[in-house]
Design a protein around this motif. Structure first.
Motif, PDB file in Angstrom:
ATOM      1  N   SER A   1    -108.185 -28.402   4.048  1.00  0.00           N
ATOM      2  CA  SER A   1    -109.207 -28.738   3.062  1.00  0.00           C
ATOM      3  C   SER A   1    -109.388 -30.239   2.931  1.00  0.00           C
ATOM      4  O   SER A   1    -110.522 -30.756   2.913  1.00  0.00           O
ATOM      5  CB  SER A   1    -108.827 -28.127   1.707  1.00  0.00           C
ATOM      6  N   LEU A   2    -108.276 -30.955   2.852  1.00  0.00           N
ATOM      7  CA  LEU A   2    -108.340 -32.414   2.711  1.00  0.00           C
ATOM      8  C   LEU A   2    -108.919 -33.063   3.961  1.00  0.00           C
ATOM      9  O   LEU A   2    -109.748 -33.993   3.881  1.00  0.00           O
ATOM     10  CB  LEU A   2    -106.937 -32.978   2.415  1.00  0.00           C
ATOM     11  N   ALA A   3    -108.509 -32.608   5.147  1.00  0.00           N
ATOM     12  CA  ALA A   3    -108.987 -33.200   6.402  1.00  0.00           C
ATOM     13  C   ALA A   3    -110.480 -32.942   6.589  1.00  0.00           C
ATOM     14  O   ALA A   3    -111.212 -33.807   7.107  1.00  0.00           O
ATOM     15  CB  ALA A   3    -108.195 -32.618   7.570  1.00  0.00           C
ATOM     16  N   THR A   4    -110.940 -31.751   6.192  1.00  0.00           N
ATOM     17  CA  THR A   4    -112.375 -31.430   6.314  1.00  0.00           C
ATOM     18  C   THR A   4    -113.205 -32.375   5.446  1.00  0.00           C
ATOM     19  O   THR A   4    -114.246 -32.907   5.887  1.00  0.00           O
ATOM     20  CB  THR A   4    -112.622 -29.968   5.903  1.00  0.00           C
ATOM     21  N   ALA A   5    -112.762 -32.579   4.205  1.00  0.00           N
ATOM     22  CA  ALA A   5    -113.489 -33.478   3.301  1.00  0.00           C
ATOM     23  C   ALA A   5    -113.512 -34.895   3.856  1.00  0.00           C
ATOM     24  O   ALA A   5    -114.538 -35.609   3.784  1.00  0.00           O
ATOM     25  CB  ALA A   5    -112.845 -33.429   1.918  1.00  0.00           C
ATOM     26  N   LYS A   6    -112.425 -35.361   4.413  1.00  0.00           N
ATOM     27  CA  LYS A   6    -112.344 -36.724   4.945  1.00  0.00           C
ATOM     28  C   LYS A   6    -113.248 -36.876   6.171  1.00  0.00           C
ATOM     29  O   LYS A   6    -113.880 -37.926   6.372  1.00  0.00           O
ATOM     30  CB  LYS A   6    -110.876 -37.078   5.294  1.00  0.00           C
ATOM     31  N   THR A   7    -113.313 -35.822   7.014  1.00  0.00           N
ATOM     32  CA  THR A   7    -114.142 -35.914   8.218  1.00  0.00           C
ATOM     33  C   THR A   7    -115.634 -35.913   7.846  1.00  0.00           C
ATOM     34  O   THR A   7    -116.443 -36.632   8.452  1.00  0.00           O
ATOM     35  CB  THR A   7    -113.822 -34.743   9.165  1.00  0.00           C
ATOM     36  N   LYS A   8    -115.991 -35.104   6.863  1.00  0.00           N
ATOM     37  CA  LYS A   8    -117.383 -35.131   6.382  1.00  0.00           C
ATOM     38  C   LYS A   8    -117.739 -36.512   5.840  1.00  0.00           C
ATOM     39  O   LYS A   8    -118.854 -37.016   6.072  1.00  0.00           O
ATOM     40  CB  LYS A   8    -117.577 -34.095   5.281  1.00  0.00           C
ATOM     41  N   ALA A   9    -116.771 -37.070   5.111  1.00  0.00           N
ATOM     42  CA  ALA A   9    -117.012 -38.405   4.554  1.00  0.00           C
ATOM     43  C   ALA A   9    -117.215 -39.426   5.662  1.00  0.00           C
ATOM     44  O   ALA A   9    -117.876 -40.454   5.472  1.00  0.00           O
ATOM     45  CB  ALA A   9    -115.842 -38.804   3.666  1.00  0.00           C
ATOM     46  N   ALA A  10    -116.690 -39.132   6.863  1.00  0.00           N
ATOM     47  CA  ALA A  10    -116.864 -40.040   8.004  1.00  0.00           C
ATOM     48  C   ALA A  10    -118.192 -39.818   8.699  1.00  0.00           C
ATOM     49  O   ALA A  10    -118.500 -40.515   9.686  1.00  0.00           O
ATOM     50  CB  ALA A  10    -115.705 -39.849   8.984  1.00  0.00           C
ATOM     51  N   GLY A  11    -119.073 -38.829   8.217  1.00  0.00           N
ATOM     52  CA  GLY A  11    -120.407 -38.632   8.783  1.00  0.00           C
ATOM     53  C   GLY A  11    -120.525 -37.445   9.697  1.00  0.00           C
ATOM     54  O   GLY A  11    -121.592 -37.221  10.283  1.00  0.00           O
ATOM     55  N   LYS A  12    -119.494 -36.665   9.855  1.00  0.00           N
ATOM     56  CA  LYS A  12    -119.564 -35.503  10.741  1.00  0.00           C
ATOM     57  C   LYS A  12    -120.056 -34.283   9.932  1.00  0.00           C
ATOM     58  O   LYS A  12    -119.954 -34.226   8.705  1.00  0.00           O
ATOM     59  CB  LYS A  12    -118.176 -35.200  11.333  1.00  0.00           C
ATOM     60  N   ILE A  13    -120.628 -33.257  10.671  1.00  0.00           N
ATOM     61  CA  ILE A  13    -121.199 -32.059  10.061  1.00  0.00           C
ATOM     62  C   ILE A  13    -120.322 -30.864  10.407  1.00  0.00           C
ATOM     63  O   ILE A  13    -119.958 -30.666  11.582  1.00  0.00           O
ATOM     64  CB  ILE A  13    -122.641 -31.816  10.538  1.00  0.00           C
ATOM     65  N   LEU A  14    -119.978 -30.073   9.400  1.00  0.00           N
ATOM     66  CA  LEU A  14    -119.151 -28.899   9.616  1.00  0.00           C
ATOM     67  C   LEU A  14    -119.965 -27.842  10.391  1.00  0.00           C
ATOM     68  O   LEU A  14    -121.157 -27.627  10.107  1.00  0.00           O
ATOM     69  CB  LEU A  14    -118.711 -28.335   8.262  1.00  0.00           C
ATOM     70  N   LEU A  15    -119.398 -27.177  11.354  1.00  0.00           N
ATOM     71  CA  LEU A  15    -120.082 -26.193  12.193  1.00  0.00           C
ATOM     72  C   LEU A  15    -120.650 -25.030  11.355  1.00  0.00           C
ATOM     73  O   LEU A  15    -121.784 -24.587  11.573  1.00  0.00           O
ATOM     74  CB  LEU A  15    -119.120 -25.645  13.261  1.00  0.00           C
ATOM     75  N   THR A  16    -119.896 -24.537  10.452  1.00  0.00           N
ATOM     76  CA  THR A  16    -120.364 -23.413   9.607  1.00  0.00           C
ATOM     77  C   THR A  16    -121.530 -23.844   8.710  1.00  0.00           C
ATOM     78  O   THR A  16    -122.454 -23.056   8.450  1.00  0.00           O
ATOM     79  CB  THR A  16    -119.197 -22.885   8.765  1.00  0.00           C
ATOM     80  N   ASP A  17    -121.500 -25.074   8.225  1.00  0.00           N
ATOM     81  CA  ASP A  17    -122.614 -25.584   7.405  1.00  0.00           C
ATOM     82  C   ASP A  17    -123.894 -25.650   8.243  1.00  0.00           C
ATOM     83  O   ASP A  17    -125.014 -25.333   7.753  1.00  0.00           O
ATOM     84  CB  ASP A  17    -122.283 -26.959   6.838  1.00  0.00           C
ATOM     85  N   ASN A  18    -123.746 -26.054   9.487  1.00  0.00           N
ATOM     86  CA  ASN A  18    -124.926 -26.138  10.356  1.00  0.00           C
ATOM     87  C   ASN A  18    -125.516 -24.745  10.623  1.00  0.00           C
ATOM     88  O   ASN A  18    -126.759 -24.568  10.619  1.00  0.00           O
ATOM     89  CB  ASN A  18    -124.555 -26.814  11.674  1.00  0.00           C
ATOM     90  N   LEU A  19    -124.683 -23.729  10.856  1.00  0.00           N
ATOM     91  CA  LEU A  19    -125.169 -22.370  11.100  1.00  0.00           C
ATOM     92  C   LEU A  19    -125.878 -21.802   9.845  1.00  0.00           C
ATOM     93  O   LEU A  19    -126.915 -21.118   9.944  1.00  0.00           O
ATOM     94  CB  LEU A  19    -124.011 -21.451  11.507  1.00  0.00           C
ATOM     95  N   ASP A  20    -125.254 -22.096   8.678  1.00  0.00           N
ATOM     96  CA  ASP A  20    -125.884 -21.651   7.430  1.00  0.00           C
ATOM     97  C   ASP A  20    -127.283 -22.267   7.274  1.00  0.00           C
ATOM     98  O   ASP A  20    -128.244 -21.594   6.837  1.00  0.00           O
ATOM     99  CB  ASP A  20    -125.013 -22.010   6.224  1.00  0.00           C
ATOM    100  N   SER A  21    -127.437 -23.495   7.634  1.00  0.00           N
ATOM    101  CA  SER A  21    -128.718 -24.193   7.520  1.00  0.00           C
ATOM    102  C   SER A  21    -129.736 -23.603   8.492  1.00  0.00           C
ATOM    103  O   SER A  21    -130.921 -23.413   8.154  1.00  0.00           O
ATOM    104  CB  SER A  21    -128.538 -25.681   7.771  1.00  0.00           C
ATOM    105  N   LEU A  22    -129.325 -23.303   9.725  1.00  0.00           N
ATOM    106  CA  LEU A  22    -130.220 -22.754  10.736  1.00  0.00           C
ATOM    107  C   LEU A  22    -130.716 -21.347  10.320  1.00  0.00           C
ATOM    108  O   LEU A  22    -131.892 -21.002  10.525  1.00  0.00           O
ATOM    109  CB  LEU A  22    -129.515 -22.678  12.089  1.00  0.00           C
ATOM    110  N   LEU A  23    -129.789 -20.569   9.734  1.00  0.00           N
ATOM    111  CA  LEU A  23    -130.190 -19.245   9.291  1.00  0.00           C
ATOM    112  C   LEU A  23    -131.154 -19.332   8.094  1.00  0.00           C
ATOM    113  O   LEU A  23    -132.123 -18.555   7.991  1.00  0.00           O
ATOM    114  CB  LEU A  23    -128.954 -18.414   8.901  1.00  0.00           C
ATOM    115  N   ALA A  24    -130.895 -20.283   7.221  1.00  0.00           N
ATOM    116  CA  ALA A  24    -131.719 -20.433   6.018  1.00  0.00           C
ATOM    117  C   ALA A  24    -133.140 -20.857   6.369  1.00  0.00           C
ATOM    118  O   ALA A  24    -134.103 -20.395   5.752  1.00  0.00           O
ATOM    119  CB  ALA A  24    -131.066 -21.429   5.074  1.00  0.00           C
TER     120      ALA A  24
END
Length: 239
Positions: A131-154
């Protein structure tokens, strides 16, 4: 009267002359008798008389000892006294050595080398690290794979069926990060201690931030064990 005296004197002279001639004849006769005795081939050995023996013994007893003999005796006495002193000194030294107790080497107290006390194992949560590493990586400008799929479906870019087939990795590759399960020894590959869950998360996020693709996903998959101990395996997907 004078004539008688002269006659008497002449008679006495004749008598004396006769006696002297007889003596001379006797001497001559003795000389002849001596010369007639044959000489012995061996020299006569005269035995000393008792008196001569006594005189010889007295001379031997009264004769003072020679100076050289005195010196020899003195030297021998000095040598013997020196030997006696040396022997007595050695015996005294031996007795002193026997009397004086020898200094026994003091035994140094044995220091028992105790094995270093290992601190109790410090557990941590691998889910919290994700959880902590995911938040830090997003803060570095990267996009989570699951977030991208959710956006494409939406927005209708993909169908539900496509969404179900792509989710959650969307064909991304991964590498694994192994961290010790004991927080006391959790460290990087170079040996730097991480010290906390946040430290571990930061370590993982920094590696993902270096990837060229914009998408990522961090997942905990279990415990990996080898000769060095137990490790949590974190898979890092990137696309």
């Amino acid at each position: 009267m004078k004539k008688m005296m002269i006659i008497i004197l002449s008679v006495m002279v004749l008598i004396l002359a006769g006696c002297s001639s007889k003596n001379a004849e006797n001497v001559a006769t003795q000389k002849e008798s001596v010369t007639e005795i044959p000489a012995s081939t061996e020299e006569p050995t005269e035995k000393p008389t008792v008196e001569e023996k006594k005189e010889t013994e007295q001379l031997t007893e009264t004769e003072p000892p020679k100076q050289e003999e005195k010196t020899t005796v003195a030297d021998n006495s000095n040598t013997e006294s020196t030997k006696i002193k040396t022997d007595s000194t050695q015996s005294d030294n031996k007795s002193n050595e026997a009397e004086q107790p020898k200094d026994e080497p003091k035994e140094e107290p044995k220091v028992e080398q105790q094995a270093p006390v290992q601190p109790a194992k410090a557990d941590y949560s691998p889910a919290n690290v994700v959880s902590l590493a995911t938040a830090k990586t997003k803060a570095a400008g990267k996009i989570l794979l699951t977030d991208n799929l959710d956006s494409l479906l939406a927005n209708g870019s993909i169908s539900q069926e496509e969404y179900n087939s792509y989710y959650p990795y969307d064909g991304a590759g991964y590498y694994s990060v192994y961290v010790q399960t004991d927080l006391n020894t959790a460290s990087t590959t170079s040996g730097r201690l991480l010290g906390s869950e946040d430290g571990i998360a930061q370590y993982i996020a920094e590696m993902l931030a270096c990837e060229s693709g914009p998408y990522f996903l961090i997942e905990y998959v279990g415990v990996y064990t080898n000769g060095s101990g137990d490790f949590y395996e974190f898979r890092c997907y990137r696309a």
